[in-house]
Design an enzyme around this catalytic site. Structure first.
Site, PDB file in Angstrom:
ATOM      1  N   LYS A 132       1.129  -0.973  -0.374  1.00  0.00           N
ATOM      2  CA  LYS A 132      -0.288   0.397  -0.099  1.00  0.00           C
ATOM      3  C   LYS A 132       0.946   1.205   0.317  1.00  0.00           C
ATOM      4  O   LYS A 132       0.423   2.636  -1.148  1.00  0.00           O
ATOM      5  CB  LYS A 132      -0.923  -0.338   1.195  1.00  0.00           C
ATOM      6  CG  LYS A 132      -2.339  -1.138   1.310  1.00  0.00           C
ATOM      7  CD  LYS A 132      -2.989  -1.315   1.696  1.00  0.00           C
ATOM      8  CE  LYS A 132      -3.385  -1.903   2.687  1.00  0.00           C
ATOM      9  NZ  LYS A 132      -4.664  -2.224   1.429  1.00  0.00           N
ATOM     10  N   GLU A 216      -2.536   7.120   7.653  1.00  0.00           N
ATOM     11  CA  GLU A 216      -3.913   7.776   7.163  1.00  0.00           C
ATOM     12  C   GLU A 216      -4.496   8.297   7.979  1.00  0.00           C
ATOM     13  O   GLU A 216      -5.501   8.132   9.079  1.00  0.00           O
ATOM     14  CB  GLU A 216      -4.803   6.997   6.207  1.00  0.00           C
ATOM     15  CG  GLU A 216      -4.230   6.220   5.148  1.00  0.00           C
ATOM     16  CD  GLU A 216      -5.113   5.254   3.928  1.00  0.00           C
ATOM     17  OE1 GLU A 216      -3.972   4.915   3.244  1.00  0.00           O
ATOM     18  OE2 GLU A 216      -5.875   5.595   3.970  1.00  0.00           O
ATOM     19  N   HIS A 251     -15.272  -4.738   5.779  1.00  0.00           N
ATOM     20  CA  HIS A 251     -14.347  -4.550   4.290  1.00  0.00           C
ATOM     21  C   HIS A 251     -14.660  -5.622   2.947  1.00  0.00           C
ATOM     22  O   HIS A 251     -13.450  -5.533   1.748  1.00  0.00           O
ATOM     23  CB  HIS A 251     -13.441  -4.296   4.889  1.00  0.00           C
ATOM     24  CG  HIS A 251     -12.682  -3.944   5.967  1.00  0.00           C
ATOM     25  ND1 HIS A 251     -13.744  -2.032   5.209  1.00  0.00           N
ATOM     26  CD2 HIS A 251     -12.590  -3.737   7.256  1.00  0.00           C
ATOM     27  CE1 HIS A 251     -13.183  -1.472   6.839  1.00  0.00           C
ATOM     28  NE2 HIS A 251     -12.473  -2.416   7.911  1.00  0.00           N
ATOM     29  N   ARG A 308      -5.395  -7.656 -10.989  1.00  0.00           N
ATOM     30  CA  ARG A 308      -6.095  -8.832 -11.585  1.00  0.00           C
ATOM     31  C   ARG A 308      -7.843  -8.847 -12.036  1.00  0.00           C
ATOM     32  O   ARG A 308      -8.182  -7.402 -12.083  1.00  0.00           O
ATOM     33  CB  ARG A 308      -6.225  -9.864 -10.603  1.00  0.00           C
ATOM     34  CG  ARG A 308      -6.964  -9.338  -9.169  1.00  0.00           C
ATOM     35  CD  ARG A 308      -7.128 -10.370  -8.488  1.00  0.00           C
ATOM     36  NE  ARG A 308      -7.592  -9.373  -6.897  1.00  0.00           N
ATOM     37  CZ  ARG A 308      -8.729  -8.939  -6.470  1.00  0.00           C
ATOM     38  NH1 ARG A 308      -9.390  -8.312  -7.339  1.00  0.00           N
ATOM     39  NH2 ARG A 308      -8.784  -7.933  -5.176  1.00  0.00           N
TER      40      ARG A 308
HETATM   41  P1  ADP Z   1      -7.475  -4.229   2.512  1.00  0.00           P
HETATM   42  O1  ADP Z   1      -6.490  -4.460   1.047  1.00  0.00           O
HETATM   43  O2  ADP Z   1      -7.516  -4.456   3.408  1.00  0.00           O
HETATM   44  O3  ADP Z   1      -9.123  -4.709   1.397  1.00  0.00           O
HETATM   45  P2  ADP Z   1      -7.664  -1.254   1.521  1.00  0.00           P
HETATM   46  O4  ADP Z   1      -7.181  -0.352   1.859  1.00  0.00           O
HETATM   47  O5  ADP Z   1      -8.901  -1.617   0.217  1.00  0.00           O
HETATM   48  O6  ADP Z   1      -7.927  -2.185   2.535  1.00  0.00           O
HETATM   49  O7  ADP Z   1      -9.348  -0.393   2.582  1.00  0.00           O
HETATM   50  C1  ADP Z   1     -10.226  -1.606   2.945  1.00  0.00           C
HETATM   51  C2  ADP Z   1     -11.561  -1.154   3.094  1.00  0.00           C
HETATM   52  O8  ADP Z   1     -11.203  -0.213   4.369  1.00  0.00           O
HETATM   53  C3  ADP Z   1     -11.626   0.198   2.606  1.00  0.00           C
HETATM   54  O9  ADP Z   1     -13.131  -0.533   0.489  1.00  0.00           O
HETATM   55  C4  ADP Z   1     -13.109   0.916   3.214  1.00  0.00           C
HETATM   56  O10 ADP Z   1     -14.153   0.408   3.302  1.00  0.00           O
HETATM   57  C5  ADP Z   1     -12.237   1.336   4.361  1.00  0.00           C
HETATM   58  N1  ADP Z   1     -11.164   2.442   4.567  1.00  0.00           N
HETATM   59  C6  ADP Z   1      -9.359   2.743   3.714  1.00  0.00           C
HETATM   60  N2  ADP Z   1      -9.382   2.921   3.774  1.00  0.00           N
HETATM   61  C7  ADP Z   1      -9.822   3.630   4.441  1.00  0.00           C
HETATM   62  C8  ADP Z   1     -10.223   5.312   4.960  1.00  0.00           C
HETATM   63  N3  ADP Z   1      -8.658   7.189   5.716  1.00  0.00           N
HETATM   64  N4  ADP Z   1     -11.187   5.883   6.113  1.00  0.00           N
HETATM   65  C9  ADP Z   1     -12.254   5.376   5.991  1.00  0.00           C
HETATM   66  N5  ADP Z   1     -12.193   3.911   5.904  1.00  0.00           N
HETATM   67  C10 ADP Z   1     -11.243   3.429   4.732  1.00  0.00           C
END
Ligand code: ADP
Length: 530
Positions: A132, A216, A251, A308
């Site tokens: 990330k 973040e 999630h 993917r």
């Molecule tokens: P992973 O790879 O573990 O799925 P992501 O970065 O895609 O992690 O985040 C998963 C979910 O978490 C996102 O779809 C969103 O719902 C929530 N999320 C991620 N980052 C944030 C953020 N900065 N603020 C609010 N929600 C977030």
């Protein structure tokens, strides 16, 4: 024997025809890929574990090879073995689907080094988007907006507290190697940050063997909107529209749509440009997806790129008319994209993930043998499935059995169509998420799309505790009446099963007692007739 192994070709995909593809996956996505191959005149080879002997994906392909015991680590995740199988059976390419080995840089590289075509992005692009923090760094350099935060691992709690004060609470601690929502902690006040950091690091170490955690800004109430990208090996990279994926539990996406009510043509263009910039910066080729959070003000932030094909790709296919899996194969064979801009979305598409999980009991995985299956049909219905009567659903793999996808001229019509399709769908032998989806289609907030990524979790207790929708009760009643009249077998079974399922399932205890009696009779009768 170490016969002359061909050395690795350069990073660009080969420009040679693909004649035979090994599908390194199972279930609905393996069936989907086999279908795409057949339409392109390409042969396919399915692989299967002990748990998948005779599975639909095996018959969907032209050839099949047994690859080991049920546990994925001994079958679908044995990359080196899969490459050997591909070579031994004359495949010239490997399609990884999603999950399993699809985003493993080493596997993409090994496939290429074995002289096979990898149907996916170059290993280097997978690596660039793999962590990330690396993806954020790349997106920032490409001018794609990211959630305010750092691109480096936190040193300690003191530094975390300083940065949190700078960004403003709430903040989110996230594992750099994260996936599946693991290693994430929301922190709402300075007093919580030290212990949250400690537990995020511990979880990240356990899940990924890497305890790097960064920080973040936590965005309150955003939507999850992602952009599908197609890039060929000749420099053309096109954004082919957005998907709305805000309906999430833990999630995990449950329902996806295209387009999104929150995206205007102007915003679509801006998000598309941002996605293309990030993809180009990673040297991306093939199909990929940039995930964004979209806030209430129309500001969007890059989250990550999925390197993917995604589960939810069909909604984009239905509104654009593009066959994304066929384009994956064509791009991998060196073909040029014949368009520089994607078509505007036409109509509305919705996808419900049909999983073997019991919504009445906290979405507990349900196992068993599929004893009856009636698929919806008629206008605008698509079923991407990997099950049939006789399929044993176990715990070795993901609980997603199939995807039910509809297309209609408007969102309202698509919801009505999905509702109708879910009412026609009968799956017996395991509990499924169907009832959850039916209730969603009746939910006033969902119908207005007044949702964000946190909405479903808060809504679930009310959604699943509520009495069944009027029409569901009526369907059960009709089923019972038809049964009582001893109508013709097929019709009775179909309607009675649907009615019995819906009234005895999640809604069981809320349905009027007389109706429950009828529904139980209907179920007993349908079992007797089987
Ligand atoms: P992973 O790879 O573990 O799925 P992501 O970065 O895609 O992690 O985040 C998963 C979910 O978490 C996102 O779809 C969103 O719902 C929530 N999320 C991620 N980052 C944030 C953020 N900065 N603020 C609010 N929600 C977030």
């Amino acid at each position: 024997m170490s016969a002359a192994r061909r050395s690795a070709p350069a990073a660009a995909p080969a420009t040679r025809p693909i004649r035979r593809v090994l599908i390194a996956n199972r279930g609905e996505i393996a069936v989907r890929i086999a279908r795409a191959c057949r339409e392109l005149g390409i042969e396919s080879i399915a692989v299967y574990s002990d748990a998948d002997v005779g599975a639909p994906h095996v018959r969907a392909a032209d050839h099949s090879v047994h690859i080991g015991p049920a546990p994925a680590a001994q079958s679908y995740l044995r990359g080196d073995h899969l490459i050997e199988v591909a070579k031994a059976h004359g495949a010239d390419a490997i399609h990884p689907g999603y999950g399993f080995l699809s985003e493993r840089e080493w596997f993409a590289r090994a496939v290429r080094e074995a002289g096979l075509i990898w149907i996916g992005p170059p290993a280097e692009a997978i690596a660039a988007m793999g962590s990330k923090t690396a993806a954020r760094t790349l997106a920032i350099a490409a001018g794609t907006p990211v959630v305010p935060g750092t691109t480096e691992a936190l040193r300690d709690a003191t530094q975390a507290a300083e940065l949190a004060a700078q960004f403003g609470y709430p903040v989110l601690l996230k594992a750099a190697a994260g996936g599946g929502g693991k290693g994430m902690r929301v922190v709402r006040a300075p007093g919580e940050i030290a212990s949250a950091l400690e537990s995020a690091k511990r979880e990240a170490q356990n899940a990924f063997g890497d305890d790097a955690v960064y920080i973040e800004k936590y965005i309150e109430g955003p939507r999850h909107v992602e952009i599908q990208v197609l890039a060929d090996a000749h420099g053309t990279c096109v954004a082919v529209g957005e998907r709305e994926c805000s309906i999430q539990r833990r999630h995990q996406k449950m329902i996806e749509e295209a387009p999104s009510v929150a995206v205007s043509p102007e915003l679509r263009k801006r998000m598309g440009d941002a996605a293309v910039a990030a993809a180009k910066a990673a040297g991306y080729v093939n199909a990929g997806t940039c995930e964004f959070l979209l806030d209430a003000h129309g500001d969007f932030y890059f989250l990550e790129m999925n390197t993917r094909i995604q589960v939810e790709h069909p909604v984009t296919e239905l509104v654009t008319g593009l066959d994304l899996v066929q384009w994956q194969l064509r791009i991998a064979a060196g073909e040029k994209l014949p368009f520089a801009e994607a078509p505007e979305p036409r109509g509305w598409a919705i996808e419900c993930r049909i999983t073997s999980e019991d919504p009445a009991h906290g979405f507990l995985p349900s196992t068993g043998r599929i004893t009856a299956l009636h698929l919806p049909s008629g206008p605008g219905i698509r079923w991407d499935g990997g099950i049939e009567v006789g399929t044993t659903v176990g715990l070795s793999y993901d609980p997603m059995l199939a995807k039910l996808i509809v297309h209609a001229p408007t969102r309202e019509a698509a919801i009505a169509r999905m509702r109708r399709a879910l009412q026609e769908l009968v799956i017996e032998g395991v509990e499924t998420s169907c009832e959850f989806h039916l209730r969603m289609m009746d939910d006033p907030e969902y119908r207005r799309s007044a949702v964000d990524i946190q909405w479903l979790e808060a809504k679930l207790p009310a959604l699943l505790g509520a009495a069944p929708p009027e029409e569901t009760i009526r369907a059960a009643a009709v089923g019972a009446v038809l049964l009582a009249e001893r109508d013709r077998e097929g019709r009775v079974r179909q309607v009675a099963n649907g009615g019995a399922r819906t009234s005895l399932g999640v809604a069981g205890s809320d349905a009027p007692s007389e109706l429950r009696g009828w529904a139980r009779l209907a179920r007993d009768e349908s079992l007797r007739r089987r």
